[in-house]
Design an enzyme around this catalytic site. Structure first.
Site, PDB file in Angstrom:
ATOM      1  N   ASN A  23       4.837  -4.538   4.283  1.00  0.00           N
ATOM      2  CA  ASN A  23       3.867  -3.494   4.640  1.00  0.00           C
ATOM      3  C   ASN A  23       3.636  -2.486   3.519  1.00  0.00           C
ATOM      4  O   ASN A  23       3.768  -1.277   3.724  1.00  0.00           O
ATOM      5  CB  ASN A  23       4.362  -2.733   5.884  1.00  0.00           C
ATOM      6  CG  ASN A  23       3.751  -3.251   7.159  1.00  0.00           C
ATOM      7  OD1 ASN A  23       2.623  -3.754   7.149  1.00  0.00           O
ATOM      8  ND2 ASN A  23       4.476  -3.145   8.256  1.00  0.00           N
ATOM      9  N   GLY A  74      -3.624 -13.647   7.375  1.00  0.00           N
ATOM     10  CA  GLY A  74      -4.783 -13.178   8.134  1.00  0.00           C
ATOM     11  C   GLY A  74      -5.371 -14.291   8.988  1.00  0.00           C
ATOM     12  O   GLY A  74      -4.646 -15.037   9.662  1.00  0.00           O
ATOM     13  N   ASP A  92       2.002  -6.487  12.871  1.00  0.00           N
ATOM     14  CA  ASP A  92       3.154  -6.054  13.677  1.00  0.00           C
ATOM     15  C   ASP A  92       3.344  -6.977  14.887  1.00  0.00           C
ATOM     16  O   ASP A  92       4.470  -7.327  15.234  1.00  0.00           O
ATOM     17  CB  ASP A  92       2.954  -4.609  14.156  1.00  0.00           C
ATOM     18  CG  ASP A  92       2.707  -3.663  12.994  1.00  0.00           C
ATOM     19  OD1 ASP A  92       3.250  -3.911  11.899  1.00  0.00           O
ATOM     20  OD2 ASP A  92       1.952  -2.689  13.182  1.00  0.00           O
TER      21      ASP A  92
END
Ligand code: ADP
Length: 317
Positions: free
Chosen positions: A158, A229, A259
């Protein structure tokens, strides 16, 4: 943090929906919905926004007994601004917040339950160490406790370029790698974790993600999971790589997909599933997140996991 969600350009004003957001709390809620016991270590201000954060986590079944209230700093805040159908801007008001001052005491308090038992797994993100010296030390303390108690560690990189630069992130993440069992990252975040950045992917006939994952495995990371993605995800282990495409859904809100993906992966890991089963649940929970508004609101319970395969127009009575 408390999240305020607008419906258009923020500068025009209008109404905002009030909710809760934050990578770790999203993962915590995702896991709790799937039936796992979860404890969240964090800090909120001694204010109504902090009460909302703790109340929401409690309502979702997350244990917050290890969290703290900081009477001299406010609860962090973020504003979501859906600017175009495909572009959401996020504005953070986190500097100086209680969460950015969370310290090792919160970690120590949260690490064991009332009976003194450590958790089966510790999940951290690369956001916490970027918030300031106290959170950096707190995360480090969590890693040390995990090592002391033989607890496996999952880290979601992240990387947030607004909080720190790549050099500072790499210095911390490389230092952490010997503690990490399961590394979850986007493909462009992998080099931040490598102790020595080496090129030559094309010469070796491998794509960069595969090459970087191989290096991380040779450094001792057990699993490297790369989020791609809408292209799904690939997991690399000593046994080889496994890829799962994304589940096909109508994407209405991409925030929180990563998440939710982590929650699904960790859930299946705790259930004892193999790599394929972990990825399968991860792409499923990730798809639930992009198909639902909000960061965590659409997270599935265990019995809801199967809903994703339903045909369009299905009514469940
Ligand atoms: P992050 O939110 O951390 O940037 P990603 O965008 O890679 O992470 O999304 C995480 C996971 O969520 C992906 O690996 C995929 O399984 C799922 N996902 C993301 N976007 C979509 C999409 N448009 N359709 C279906 N699943 C998606």
């Amino acid at each position: 943090m408390v999240a305020l969600r607008g419906s258009g350009p923020l500068r025009l004003g209008g109404s905002l929906d009030v909710s809760v957001a934050g990578a770790e709390s999203n993962v915590a809620i995702g896991l709790a919905r799937l039936g796992h016991r979860v404890r969240w270590a964090g800090a909120v201000g001694d204010d109504e926004a902090g009460e909302l954060v703790l109340r929401t986590l409690r309502a979702e079944g997350v244990d917050v007994t290890g969290s703290s209230r900081d009477s001299s700093a406010p609860t962090g805040l973020l504003l979501f601004e859906p600017r175009l159908p495909q572009v959401t801007r996020v504005h953070y008001y986190r500097s100086g917040s209680a969460g950015s001052r969370v310290d090792s005491a919160a970690v120590t308090a949260a690490f064991t339950d009332g009976a003194g038992a450590p958790p089966r797994l510790l999940h951290l993100t690369g956001i916490t160490p970027a918030l300031g010296p106290a959170p950096l030390a707190a995360a480090r303390q969590a890693l040390e406790l995990a090592r002391e108690h033989g607890v496996q560690v999952c880290l979601d990189v992240n990387f947030r370029s607004r909080l720190w630069n790549e050099a500072d992130a790499a210095a911390v993440l490389r230092d952490w790698m010997p503690y990490v069992d399961v590394l979850i990252a986007s493909d462009d975040e992998l080099p931040l974790c490598l102790s020595v950045s080496r090129d030559g992917a094309s010469a070796a006939g491998k794509d960069p993600a595969e090459m970087h994952a191989d290096q991380l495995l040779s450094q001792g990371v057990r699993e490297v999971v790369v989020k791609l993605g809408a292209a799904g995800a690939t997991a690399y282990t000593a046994e080889g790589s496994v890829h799962r495409p994304a589940r096909s859904v109508e994407a209405v809100d991409p925030v929180g997909a990563g998440d939710a993906f982590v929650a699904g992966y960790v859930s299946a890991l705790l259930d004892g599933a193999g790599v394929t089963g972990r990825l399968e649940r991860a792409v499923t929970t990730g798809a639930f997140a992009v198909a639902s508004h909000g960061d965590w609101e659409g997270a599935p319970t265990r019995s809801e996991l199967a809903l994703l395969g339903a045909e369009s127009g299905t009514v469940v009575r």
